[in-house]
Design a protein around this motif. Structure first.
Motif, mmCIF file in Angstrom:
data_model
loop_
_atom_site.group_PDB
_atom_site.id
_atom_site.type_symbol
_atom_site.label_atom_id
_atom_site.label_comp_id
_atom_site.label_asym_id
_atom_site.label_seq_id
_atom_site.Cartn_x
_atom_site.Cartn_y
_atom_site.Cartn_z
ATOM 1 N N ASP A 73 0.809 -1.220 0.000
ATOM 2 C CA ASP A 73 0.000 0.000 0.000
ATOM 3 C C ASP A 73 0.841 1.267 0.000
ATOM 4 O O ASP A 73 0.290 2.378 -0.141
ATOM 5 N N ARG A 74 2.156 1.141 0.154
ATOM 6 C CA ARG A 74 2.975 2.336 0.374
ATOM 7 C C ARG A 74 2.940 3.296 -0.795
ATOM 8 O O ARG A 74 2.815 4.519 -0.613
ATOM 9 N N ALA A 75 3.073 2.802 -2.013
ATOM 10 C CA ALA A 75 3.153 3.696 -3.175
ATOM 11 C C ALA A 75 1.888 4.527 -3.310
ATOM 12 O O ALA A 75 1.948 5.754 -3.483
ATOM 13 N N ASP A 76 0.722 3.864 -3.206
ATOM 14 C CA ASP A 76 -0.537 4.609 -3.319
ATOM 15 C C ASP A 76 -0.715 5.585 -2.154
ATOM 16 O O ASP A 76 -1.169 6.719 -2.349
ATOM 17 N N ILE A 136 -1.019 11.178 -0.595
ATOM 18 C CA ILE A 136 -0.572 12.260 0.287
ATOM 19 C C ILE A 136 -0.002 13.407 -0.542
ATOM 20 O O ILE A 136 -0.329 14.582 -0.342
ATOM 21 N N ALA A 137 0.841 13.063 -1.504
ATOM 22 C CA ALA A 137 1.483 14.089 -2.327
ATOM 23 C C ALA A 137 0.478 14.868 -3.163
ATOM 24 O O ALA A 137 0.651 16.069 -3.402
ATOM 25 N N SER A 138 -0.605 14.208 -3.602
ATOM 26 C CA SER A 138 -1.591 14.862 -4.461
ATOM 27 C C SER A 138 -2.694 15.569 -3.680
ATOM 28 O O SER A 138 -3.566 16.208 -4.282
ATOM 29 N N ILE A 187 -5.121 12.458 0.368
ATOM 30 C CA ILE A 187 -5.020 12.094 1.789
ATOM 31 C C ILE A 187 -4.313 13.234 2.491
ATOM 32 O O ILE A 187 -3.271 13.704 2.030
ATOM 33 N N GLU A 188 -4.888 13.700 3.589
ATOM 34 C CA GLU A 188 -4.188 14.688 4.401
ATOM 35 C C GLU A 188 -3.819 14.049 5.730
ATOM 36 O O GLU A 188 -4.672 13.478 6.421
ATOM 37 N N ILE A 189 -2.538 14.116 6.061
ATOM 38 C CA ILE A 189 -2.074 13.634 7.354
ATOM 39 C C ILE A 189 -2.296 14.742 8.370
ATOM 40 O O ILE A 189 -1.848 15.881 8.185
ATOM 41 N N GLY A 232 6.464 12.041 4.178
ATOM 42 C CA GLY A 232 6.581 13.184 3.285
ATOM 43 C C GLY A 232 5.387 14.110 3.343
ATOM 44 O O GLY A 232 5.146 14.866 2.393
ATOM 45 N N ALA A 233 4.655 14.080 4.434
ATOM 46 C CA ALA A 233 3.458 14.905 4.579
ATOM 47 C C ALA A 233 3.817 16.261 5.180
ATOM 48 O O ALA A 233 4.925 16.471 5.683
#
Length: 497
Positions: free
Chosen positions: A195-198, A203-205, A208-210, A244-245
């Motif tokens: 699941d890491r790549a998705d 997160i980058a796009s 998902i917001e951390i 990377g959030a």
């Protein structure tokens, strides 16, 4: 045929450039009569000083003994501002026998509504690593049994929840959600490399917001300031440096109390907002406790200031963090939209700007099945208020823009948010004593170890790191408060000892 009601709404059709307020006109059949209920159309309009209907609405005549409501879009001429009342007459016309025209009228009063409202629907699940079960049971293993209809429960384990929300985001490009605590994020990231790549891409796009900015949701009115700082260091270190959030919101949904210095500490850590559901009012919020959000002492959005003068733009959740979960429980999309609109109607009167935050989730729950369907269908029919799927940073950015554009004052508040309420159902004292004694011991140990290191001894970095992680875990709002089940209680006491 007759008109039995004329009612204004805060709904708008048309376009953003030319919004048209919807007036609900209720038609009733007079029974046996002049018009057959065979699909004969009736046109409805609303007219009056300053009120016009650019295009009358057409709908079928109601059957004998039945009613039908038509939403009529009207233009309100300047200078009538939101809140002003206008006299208007609803007019319904339909073809009668032998080519005659049947006409019904009803005079009424309408209230001019405001445009520009948006409800930001944030999908989430609240997770407790300790409460009535252990971290292991809450995270990765639990027996799930279907009900009599064959449906599995909405509440799942953390690993399954992350997977299900990821799957929803993969399936539906309109789906967004938040992830928070390290006590499930790190185990999931370690155990599920597939699941890491998705996860990182979403997160980058911005899908998902951390949120959170700390290891978990600590009850900071029961811990030392140093413990709050370390909780943030461990949380932000993982969220920023591993995932990377760029977390900006202290997402403290369920914490029972907050130290007055908490917003200043989190501002120093680089956060700019906070959001939570328990605090200055009853633990369930004013609506569920006294049935009226308007009894709040200040708006649901405010500048929460620490005694040092620093703080966070904060959103308090008057209807609690499970407010939007009523949409999941709806039988169909129409019912889900009525439920969402009902929440908007309760939250808008106490909002500081024309922006409402609706948390769509609850404890340990799967994605709401209607979240994105509401977003697409509602906005295809109404210009205002808009219901959008969102993440918290989008909501807070909109609050700041609207406040600046309309010169709205976001009031400052500085206080211990919920100084009395220490827990839920039960409240052990030894959990608080154990946490504080351990905090003092570890802080003293760090100082003494530093002096010993200067004299040539080896610095016990690993031992201190483990101790602070245990203290971060113990600061959780269902741990230090003493609200947990017996097995969790015993596990926590062993950790503090």
């Amino acid at each position: 045929m007759r008109i039995t009601g004329v009612a204004s709404t805060d709904l708008f059709a048309g376009t953003v450039a030319r919004p048209l307020q919807l007036i609900r006109v209720t038609l009733a059949s007079a029974g046996d009569g002049m018009i057959r209920a065979d699909g004969t159309p009736v046109t409805v309009r609303v007219e009056g000083p300053g009120v016009t209907t650019p295009r009358p609405v057409s709908c079928p005549v109601p059957r004998p003994g039945a009613e039908r409501t038509a939403e009529v879009p009207v233009a309100v001429a300047a200078p009538h501002a939101p809140g002003s009342t206008l006299q208007a007459t609803a007019i319904a016309e339909a073809g009668g026998p032998s080519g005659s025209v049947v006409r019904a009228e009803l005079a009424g009063q309408i209230t001019v509504a405001a445009t520009g409202w948006t409800m930001w629907m944030v999908s989430h699940f609240h997770y407790d690593p300790v409460w009535w079960n252990t971290q292991g049971q809450f995270t990765e293993s639990r027996l799930l049994l279907p009900d009599e209809t064959g449906r599995l429960p909405d509440a799942r384990t953390a690993f399954e929840l992350v997977r299900l929300h990821l799957e929803e985001a993969r399936r539906d490009p309109d789906y967004k959600f938040v992830l928070a605590e390290i006590d499930y994020l790190k185990p999931h990231f370690d155990a599920h490399p597939e699941d890491r790549a998705d996860l990182l891409d979403f997160i980058a796009s911005g899908r998902i917001e951390i949120v959170g900015g700390s290891y978990n949701e600590p009850n900071t009115n029961l811990t030392s300031a140093e413990s709050t700082i370390r909780n943030a260091i461990y949380g932000l270190g993982y969220q920023r440096d591993v995932l990377g959030a760029a977390p900006s919101t202290a997402w403290m949904l369920d914490a029972f109390g907050h130290d007055p210095g908490y917003p200043g500490l989190m501002a120093a850590a680089g956060l700019t907002e906070s959001a939570w559901a328990r605090g200055p009012f009853h633990q369930w919020g004013p609506n569920r406790s006294v049935g009226d959000n308007t009894r709040m002492q200040f708006a649901s959005e405010f500048e929460w200031l620490s005694p040092d003068g620093n703080g966070l733009l904060t959103a308090y959740m008057p209807n609690h963090y499970g407010a939007g979960w009523v949409t999941q429980e709806a039988a169909d999309l129409a019912a889900a939209e009525r439920a969402a609109y009902g929440q908007f109607a309760l939250l808008a009167p106490v909002a500081a700007t024309r922006n409402v935050l609706l948390p769509v989730g609850a404890d340990h729950v799967i994605p709401s099945r209607w979240a994105t369907e509401i977003y697409r269908d509602w906005n295809s029919r109404y210009v205002w208020p808009r219901f959008v799927t969102a993440v918290p940073s989008e909501f807070f950015a909109a609050v700041r823009r609207d406040a600046a554009r309309r010169d709205v004052w976001i009031t400052p508040q500085t206080r211990d948010m919920n100084p009395v309420y220490p827990g839920k159902d039960v409240s052990y004292i030894d959990t608080k004593q154990g946490q504080r004694a351990a905090e003092i011991a570890v802080e003293d140990g760090e100082r003494l170890a530093t002096l010993a290191w200067l004299a040539g001894a080896e610095y016990p970095a690993e031992g201190l790191d483990k101790a602070w992680r245990q203290l971060a875990f113990g600061a959780h709002h269902d741990a230090i408060t003493g609200t947990e089940g017996d097995q969790v209680y015993l596990d926590l006491l062993a950790g503090w000892r």
